[in-house]
Motif scaffolding. Structure first.
Motif, PDB file in Angstrom:
ATOM      1  N   THR A 169       0.856  -1.176   0.000  1.00 45.85           N
ATOM      2  CA  THR A 169       0.000   0.000   0.000  1.00 45.85           C
ATOM      3  C   THR A 169       0.896   1.229   0.000  1.00 45.85           C
ATOM      4  O   THR A 169       2.119   1.113  -0.028  1.00 45.85           O
ATOM      5  CB  THR A 169      -0.946   0.002   1.217  1.00 45.85           C
ATOM      6  N   ASP A 170       0.284   2.410   0.027  1.00 47.05           N
ATOM      7  CA  ASP A 170       1.053   3.634   0.235  1.00 47.05           C
ATOM      8  C   ASP A 170       0.592   4.258   1.550  1.00 47.05           C
ATOM      9  O   ASP A 170      -0.396   3.835   2.147  1.00 47.05           O
ATOM     10  CB  ASP A 170       0.901   4.609  -0.939  1.00 47.05           C
ATOM     11  N   ALA A 171       1.324   5.274   1.985  1.00 50.50           N
ATOM     12  CA  ALA A 171       1.045   5.849   3.300  1.00 50.50           C
ATOM     13  C   ALA A 171      -0.357   6.433   3.377  1.00 50.50           C
ATOM     14  O   ALA A 171      -1.007   6.368   4.427  1.00 50.50           O
ATOM     15  CB  ALA A 171       2.093   6.920   3.624  1.00 50.50           C
ATOM     16  N   ALA A 172      -0.838   6.989   2.268  1.00 44.35           N
ATOM     17  CA  ALA A 172      -2.164   7.610   2.261  1.00 44.35           C
ATOM     18  C   ALA A 172      -3.263   6.605   2.538  1.00 44.35           C
ATOM     19  O   ALA A 172      -4.337   6.967   3.030  1.00 44.35           O
ATOM     20  CB  ALA A 172      -2.409   8.309   0.938  1.00 44.35           C
ATOM     21  N   HIS A 173      -3.016   5.332   2.218  1.00 43.26           N
ATOM     22  CA  HIS A 173      -4.039   4.307   2.397  1.00 43.26           C
ATOM     23  C   HIS A 173      -3.717   3.339   3.529  1.00 43.26           C
ATOM     24  O   HIS A 173      -4.412   2.334   3.703  1.00 43.26           O
ATOM     25  CB  HIS A 173      -4.240   3.524   1.092  1.00 43.26           C
ATOM     26  N   VAL A 220       4.571  -0.608   3.105  1.00 41.42           N
ATOM     27  CA  VAL A 220       4.189   0.741   2.684  1.00 41.42           C
ATOM     28  C   VAL A 220       5.256   1.236   1.709  1.00 41.42           C
ATOM     29  O   VAL A 220       6.401   1.525   2.098  1.00 41.42           O
ATOM     30  CB  VAL A 220       4.058   1.691   3.889  1.00 41.42           C
ATOM     31  N   THR A 221       4.899   1.338   0.444  1.00 40.38           N
ATOM     32  CA  THR A 221       5.891   1.517  -0.613  1.00 40.38           C
ATOM     33  C   THR A 221       6.616   2.855  -0.554  1.00 40.38           C
ATOM     34  O   THR A 221       7.805   2.926  -0.872  1.00 40.38           O
ATOM     35  CB  THR A 221       5.228   1.367  -1.988  1.00 40.38           C
ATOM     36  N   ASP A 222       5.917   3.935  -0.173  1.00 37.81           N
ATOM     37  CA  ASP A 222       6.554   5.249  -0.235  1.00 37.81           C
ATOM     38  C   ASP A 222       7.307   5.616   1.034  1.00 37.81           C
ATOM     39  O   ASP A 222       8.016   6.626   1.067  1.00 37.81           O
ATOM     40  CB  ASP A 222       5.542   6.341  -0.590  1.00 37.81           C
ATOM     41  N   THR A 223       7.194   4.813   2.095  1.00 41.05           N
ATOM     42  CA  THR A 223       7.965   5.071   3.310  1.00 41.05           C
ATOM     43  C   THR A 223       8.927   3.940   3.647  1.00 41.05           C
ATOM     44  O   THR A 223       9.831   4.120   4.461  1.00 41.05           O
ATOM     45  CB  THR A 223       7.035   5.279   4.521  1.00 41.05           C
ATOM     46  N   GLY A 224       8.712   2.786   3.032  1.00 40.41           N
ATOM     47  CA  GLY A 224       9.541   1.630   3.322  1.00 40.41           C
ATOM     48  C   GLY A 224       9.169   0.901   4.594  1.00 40.41           C
ATOM     49  O   GLY A 224       9.791  -0.090   4.969  1.00 40.41           O
ATOM     50  N   VAL A 229      -1.377  -5.580  10.011  1.00 47.09           N
ATOM     51  CA  VAL A 229      -2.699  -5.655   9.384  1.00 47.09           C
ATOM     52  C   VAL A 229      -3.663  -6.276  10.386  1.00 47.09           C
ATOM     53  O   VAL A 229      -3.447  -7.408  10.835  1.00 47.09           O
ATOM     54  CB  VAL A 229      -2.661  -6.492   8.091  1.00 47.09           C
ATOM     55  N   THR A 230      -4.703  -5.560  10.741  1.00 43.69           N
ATOM     56  CA  THR A 230      -5.681  -6.091  11.699  1.00 43.69           C
ATOM     57  C   THR A 230      -7.053  -6.302  11.070  1.00 43.69           C
ATOM     58  O   THR A 230      -7.975  -6.717  11.763  1.00 43.69           O
ATOM     59  CB  THR A 230      -5.815  -5.142  12.904  1.00 43.69           C
ATOM     60  N   GLY A 253      -8.425  -9.519  -0.684  1.00 37.41           N
ATOM     61  CA  GLY A 253      -7.612  -8.335  -0.796  1.00 37.41           C
ATOM     62  C   GLY A 253      -6.677  -8.389  -1.988  1.00 37.41           C
ATOM     63  O   GLY A 253      -6.412  -9.450  -2.559  1.00 37.41           O
ATOM     64  N   GLY A 254      -6.155  -7.217  -2.380  1.00 44.04           N
ATOM     65  CA  GLY A 254      -5.247  -7.147  -3.515  1.00 44.04           C
ATOM     66  C   GLY A 254      -5.977  -7.326  -4.832  1.00 44.04           C
ATOM     67  O   GLY A 254      -7.188  -7.089  -4.937  1.00 44.04           O
ATOM     68  N   MET A 255      -5.227  -7.727  -5.850  1.00 46.49           N
ATOM     69  CA  MET A 255      -5.798  -7.977  -7.174  1.00 46.49           C
ATOM     70  C   MET A 255      -5.390  -9.363  -7.638  1.00 46.49           C
ATOM     71  O   MET A 255      -4.334  -9.890  -7.267  1.00 46.49           O
ATOM     72  CB  MET A 255      -5.312  -6.926  -8.179  1.00 46.49           C
TER      73      MET A 255
END
Length: 363
Positions: A169-173, A220-224, A229-230, A253-255
């Motif tokens: 995911t990214d931090a925003a999500h 988290v891809t943009d922060t590393g 996950v709960t 979840g995911g694709m």
């Protein structure tokens, strides 16, 4: 003399790829005779000014309370994250404003019930954004079933992928992965799609369910970072609809490299298959195939061209625009054609029933 445009104030509007900017703003631009966006309130005045400048809006409000109290605003649109919706929607309702809030309406059933009660007490138009119900394909499906295309419905099967709730995911999500935030695979992509399914086939009868958490962490891809996950990434439901038809659901979840949305309706006289690019039935372009009678296979079933005339080509924007059109009619005519807060409570009740059914299963 034509009605004046309904003046809209956004709580949670930012330029870029954010939902309000990519779905709501272009939807309203398709309905310029009905709506005019006049202002925005965000988490700071600086953010509101940035959004007002980006979208050419006359008002950047100091905070949400200033927006909901403004005589310049007729309709308050709330597009913030789920945990913050209850307080903001309640504030708007208390001032007597009409409200359009994204789905989920609240962080759980109790919050949704409180907001529906308040909206009814205030006598305003209060709409939850379950826009799949307004999709032309869903309206067409509902008519096909009502006209007996498949005969008596025997069963329905729904499989979907949530996009988020996967390995990255990214931090925003990142907030989506904490079940306490009320923005889960069950409540968002499946909840939205269940709104459309029930529009076509009716409500749920007895069900059983499993909520399974196969991924304990997400990258988290943009922060590393790697965060816990709960919230479940596998949702399984089976049982019956109120009609008696069997229902089976699996959302993950995911694709998938294969199927990402498959909804089948099987009846005594025919079969229908609905597909899409993801399990978010409220935003994807839905494709319908069917066969009945002596047909040995499925062929495309397409809504009449008139269902698309005058609406945006993009399915995401089109469905939101069609919901806004219902809101305009409800405000001006005193009707209740758009999905109401009370409708949202009914959908929250289904989500709650699934969670309770899953809690009863041995882990």
């Amino acid at each position: 003399m034509p009605d004046k445009p309904i003046r809209v104030g956004f709580i949670g509007l930012n330029p870029g790829i954010h939902w309000a900017a990519t779905a709501h703003i272009p939807a309203i631009k398709a309905l310029t005779a009905d709506f005019h966006v006049v202002g925005v309130a965000n988490t700071s005045l600086a953010s509101a000014r940035n959004a007002a400048d980006a979208f050419g809006l006359p008002h950047a409000f100091e905070d949400a309370q200033a927006l909901v109290a403004s005589p310049e605003v007729d309709l308050v649109v709330v597009t913030v994250k789920v945990p913050h919706r209850h307080a903001l929607v309640a504030a708007a309702l208390e001032t007597g404003k009409h409200v359009y809030c994204e789905w989920p309406l609240g962080n759980g059933l109790a919050e949704a019930q409180e907001l529906a009660d308040l909206a009814e007490a205030k006598g305003v138009v209060a709409v939850a954004g379950t826009q799949m119900r307004a999709a032309p394909e869903v309206e067409y499906l509902r008519q096909l079933i009502a006209d007996g295309y498949v005969g008596e419905v025997l069963s329905t099967t729904l499989i979907g992928s949530g996009g988020q709730w996967g390995a990255e995911t990214d931090a925003a999500h990142g907030y989506l992965y904490d079940r306490n935030n009320g923005a889960t695979l069950l409540s968002i992509p499946l909840g939205h799609t269940l709104a459309g399914l029930q529009e076509v086939l009716g409500g749920f009868g007895a069900i059983s369910a499993r909520l399974i958490n196969r991924r304990e962490t997400v990258h988290v891809t943009d922060t590393g970072q790697t965060i816990p996950v709960t919230t479940p990434d596998q949702v399984l439901v089976q049982g019956a609809l109120q009609s008696g038809a069997a229902i089976s659901i699996h959302y993950r979840g995911g694709m998938s490299r294969g199927t990402n949305l498959l909804w089948e309706i099987n009846g005594t006289q025919g079969d229908i298959q609905v597909t899409g690019a993801s399990g978010h039935g409220q935003i994807v372009q839905l494709s319908i195939r069917g066969g009945n009678g002596d047909a040995s296979g499925l062929t495309p079933l397409v809504p009449p061209a008139s269902a698309y005339e005058g609406w945006p080509d993009n399915s995401t924007v089109r469905n939101v625009a069609r919901l806004y059109a219902r809101i305009a009619e409800d405000i001006r005519k005193g009707t209740r054609t758009a999905p109401s807060f009370r409708d949202a409570v009914a959908l929250h009740e289904v989500i709650d029933r699934i969670e309770q059914a899953a809690a009863r299963e041995p882990q």
